[in-house]
Design an enzyme around this catalytic site. Structure first.
Site, short mmCIF file in Angstrom:
data_model
loop_
_atom_site.label_atom_id
_atom_site.label_comp_id
_atom_site.label_asym_id
_atom_site.label_seq_id
_atom_site.Cartn_x
_atom_site.Cartn_y
_atom_site.Cartn_z
N HIS A 168 0.96 -0.90 0.52
CA HIS A 168 0.27 0.34 -0.05
C HIS A 168 0.51 1.33 0.09
CE1 HIS A 168 -4.46 -1.51 1.42
NE2 HIS A 168 -3.51 -2.66 0.80
N THR A 192 -14.00 -2.86 -14.95
CA THR A 192 -14.41 -2.96 -16.01
C THR A 192 -14.89 -1.02 -15.73
OG1 THR A 192 -16.39 -4.03 -15.34
CG2 THR A 192 -14.45 -5.31 -16.31
N LYS A 249 -4.47 -11.61 4.47
CA LYS A 249 -4.42 -11.55 3.11
C LYS A 249 -2.68 -11.63 3.05
CE LYS A 249 -5.60 -9.07 0.44
NZ LYS A 249 -6.71 -9.99 -0.35
N HIS A 252 -16.70 -7.75 1.14
CA HIS A 252 -15.62 -7.39 1.27
C HIS A 252 -15.29 -5.98 1.63
CE1 HIS A 252 -12.59 -5.38 -2.03
NE2 HIS A 252 -11.78 -7.00 -1.41
N ASN A 308 -11.95 -2.85 1.03
CA ASN A 308 -10.83 -2.06 0.74
C ASN A 308 -10.67 -1.02 1.94
OD1 ASN A 308 -10.96 -2.42 -2.42
ND2 ASN A 308 -8.96 -2.75 -1.42
N ARG A 323 -4.63 4.97 -6.47
CA ARG A 323 -3.40 3.69 -6.08
C ARG A 323 -3.02 2.42 -7.39
NH1 ARG A 323 -6.55 -1.27 -2.74
NH2 ARG A 323 -4.89 -2.77 -2.22
O1 GKR Z 1 -6.01 -3.60 0.47
O2 GKR Z 1 -4.17 -4.76 0.11
C1 GKR Z 1 -5.45 -4.82 -0.49
C2 GKR Z 1 -6.92 -5.73 -0.69
O3 GKR Z 1 -5.75 -7.08 -0.92
C3 GKR Z 1 -7.75 -5.15 -1.08
O4 GKR Z 1 -6.54 -4.20 -2.36
C4 GKR Z 1 -8.16 -6.67 -2.03
O5 GKR Z 1 -9.58 -6.20 -2.22
O6 GKR Z 1 -9.29 -6.70 0.94
C5 GKR Z 1 -9.75 -7.22 -0.84
C6 GKR Z 1 -9.78 -8.37 -1.00
O7 GKR Z 1 -10.21 -9.32 0.21
O8 GKR Z 1 -9.15 -9.24 -2.14
MG MG Z 2 -10.53 -11.05 -1.29
#
Ligand code: GKR
Ligand code: MG
Length: 426
Positions: free
Chosen positions: A26, A106, A197, A324, A326, A405
Site C-alpha cells: 500500500h 471494467t 491477506k 469484502h 478495501n 492506487r
Molecule cells: O488492500 O491489499 C489490499 C487488499 O488486497 C484489497 O485490495 C483486496 O481487494 O481486501 C481485498 C480482498 O479481499 O481481496
Molecule cells: Mg479477497
C-alpha cells in the site's frame, strides 16, 4: 418531498500503512472520493467511494446532474453509465494493478462504484428528511450489530521515507508477527474471526501462518486470501494442508473454471471477491459451483440495494454471503453496517480495513465492541461530516500528485525491479 439543491464531490488522500499483497505494498496515501447530496430543506447525505482518477472524473461529471432531481435511486446506475462516454472513460486504464485484487477492471464496475456513492448519499439524505435510519429505508434491520473480522496483513514496520505516515503496529513478516498482530486486533477491537491477506510469501509460509493463527485462537474462524496467486495444483495442495483449519479459502486461484476445479476437489468452502464481482459473472460461477461464499461490496456491486439483490440471488442458489473491504473511512463503514443489518443469513463476519486507518471524515468514528459495530437507529447513516477533517484531507490531495492506487509502484520504491506478478505466481 424536498429535491436535491446541491451536490459536492471532494477528492481526498488518506494515510495508509505499508500493507503487503500480491501486487506490492500500500502507498502512504490513497485517494477516496467523498460525496455530499444536499436537499432544498438542508439535509446532507454522505457517500464515499474510490478516488482514483477514473472514478473521480466520473463522479465530478455526474454530481451536478442530480441538482433539481428528487431523492430517487432507481435510475442512478443507468444515468451514471450514460455519463461514462462524456468523460472519455470508454477506455479502461489496465495499468492500475491494484484493481486486479477485486477482479477484472471494467467500465461497468467503475460506473457501479460511482453510482454507489450517490445512492448511499441519497439514502442518507432521505433518512434525514424522513427521520429514519437507512436500514429502515432498505426494509428494516434483521440484526442489531454487525460482526467484522480482523483483517491481518503481512506488513513492514514503516514506509520508506521518514516523513511518511507512521503507526505503532510494527512489522509482520512471519507467523509470529501475524499472530502478534491478530492478538492486538483481538484485544483492541474484540475481533474473533481472522482473515490473513496472503499471496505475499510462498504458500508453505502462509500455510504455517494460518496454522499458527488457528492454534493461537482455537475454534475461532480463520481465512486465507492470496488474491488468486496460485495455480489449481497449488491451490489444492494448500487446501489439503488447511482443511479443518480454515473457515474458508478466499480466491486461491483466478477465473471461474479454475475455482470450479479446486472447489470440486476440496471440502473447504471457497469465497471470492475476484471471480464473482458483477451480476453477469454469477450464472457461470453458480452453475459450475465454483464458489460457496460471495463477498459483497456495495461500492463495486452498485450500491445498497444491489447488495440486497446479490444476497437474494445467493440465497436462491444456496451460496453464502459476506462482505469484502478495501481501504475506506467511516462513511463507507456506516453504509456497510446499515446494509449488512438488512441481509438475512449473513453467517460470516464481514471484512473491514477500518482499523488500519488513523484518520476519518466523520465527527465520531465508529468503535468496535466484541468485534462488532452496533447498527445505528438514528436518521440516515448515523454519521456526521467533520468539515475540518475533510478540508485537511482535501488539502493533502491538492498539494500532492498521488492520484491513484498503485501497489506495484509503491513496492518499486524499495525494490526497483519489482513487477506485479503474472497469475499464477505459484
Ligand atoms: O488492500 O491489499 C489490499 C487488499 O488486497 C484489497 O485490495 C483486496 O481487494 O481486501 C481485498 C480482498 O479481499 O481481496
Ligand atoms: Mg479477497
Amino acid at each position: 418531498m424536498s429535491r436535491i439543491a446541491e451536490v459536492r464531490v471532494t477528492p481526498i488522500l488518506i494515510s495508509d500503512p505499508p500493507l503487503l499483497n500480491l501486487q506490492g505494498v500500500h502507498q502512504p496515501y490513497t485517494p477516496r472520493t467523498i460525496v455530499e447530496v444536499i436537499t432544498e430543506s438542508g439535509a446532507v447525505g454522505l457517500g464515499e467511494t474510490y478516488g482514483d482518477t477514473d472514478y473521480l472524473k466520473l463522479a465530478e461529471a455526474f454530481g451536478p446532474r442530480l441538482v433539481g432531481a428528487g431523492l430517487v435511486v432507481n435510475d442512478l446506475l443507468a444515468a451514471v453509465t450514460r455519463c461514462l462516454s462524456e468523460v472519455g472513460a470508454e477506455r479502461v486504464d489496465n495499468t492500475v494493478q491494484a484493481e486486479g485484487l477485486r477482479g477484472s477492471r471494467t467500465l461497468g464496475k467503475i460506473a457501479s462504484s460511482v453510482a454507489s456513492a450517490f445512492e448511499v448519499a441519497i439514502y442518507d439524505a432521505l433518512g434525514h428528511e424522513l427521520r429514519l435510519p437507512v436500514h429502515a429505508l432498505l426494509g428494516g434491520k434483521v440484526r442489531d450489530a454487525i460482526e467484522y473480522s480482523a483483517y491481518l496483513f503481512y506488513r513492514w514496520a514503516e514506509h520508506p521515507e521518514p516523513d511518511e505516515p507512521k503507526d505503532d503496529w510494527g512489522a509482520a513478516l512471519d507467523p509470529e508477527g501475524v499472530v502478534a498482530q491478530a492478538k492486538r486486533m483481538a484485544e483492541d477491537y474484540g475481533f474473533s474471526s481472522f482473515k490473513l491477506k496472503g499471496g505475499v510469501f510462498e504458500p508453505a509460509h502462509e500455510i504455517a501462518a494460518s496454522r499458527a493463527l488457528a492454534e493461537a485462537f482455537p475454534g475461532q474462524p480463520v481465512r486465507l486470501d492470496p488474491n488468486g496467486a496460485w495455480s489449481v495444483a497449488t491451490s489444492l495442495e494448500v487446501a489439503g494442508a488447511l482443511e479443518g483449519v480454515l473457515e474458508y479459502l478466499e480466491d486461491p486461484t483466478t477465473g471461474t473454471a479454475n475455482m470450479a476445479e479446486v472447489a470440486k476437489k476440496t471440502s473447504l468452502p471457497l469465497a471470492t471477491n475476484m471471480c464473482v464481482t458483477a451480476f453477469d459473472e454469477i450464472p457461470e460461477a453458480f452453475t459450475a459451483d465454483a464458489v460457496q461464499v460471495v463477498l459483497s461490496d456495495h461500492h463495486y456491486w452498485g450500491g445498497l440495494r444491489a447488495t440486497q439483490d446479490l444476497a437474494a440471488v445467493c440465497r436462491t442458489f444456496g451460496v453464502g454471503i459476506s462482505m469484502h473491504s478495501n481501504t475506506h473511512l467511516g462513511i463507507s463503514l456506516a453504509a456497510m453496517t446499515q446494509v449488512a443489518a438488512t441481509i438475512p443469513g449473513l453467517r460470516h463476519a464481514c471484512d473491514t480495513h477500518r482499523p488500519w486507518q488513523t484518520e476519518d471524515v466523520i465527527t465520531q468514528p465508529h468503535t468496535f465492541s466484541g468485534g462488532k459495530i452496533a447498527v445505528s437507529d438514528t436518521p440516515g447513516l448515523g454519521v456526521e461530516l467533520d468539515r475540518d477533517a475533510l478540508a485537511k484531507l482535501h488539502n493533502r490531495w491538492e498539494t500532492s500528485d498521488a492520484r491513484r492506487r498503485d501497489d506495484a509502484a509503491a513496492m518499486r520504491r524499495v525494490h526497483p525491479d519489482f513487477t506485479a506478478p503474472k497469475f499464477p505466481r505459484w
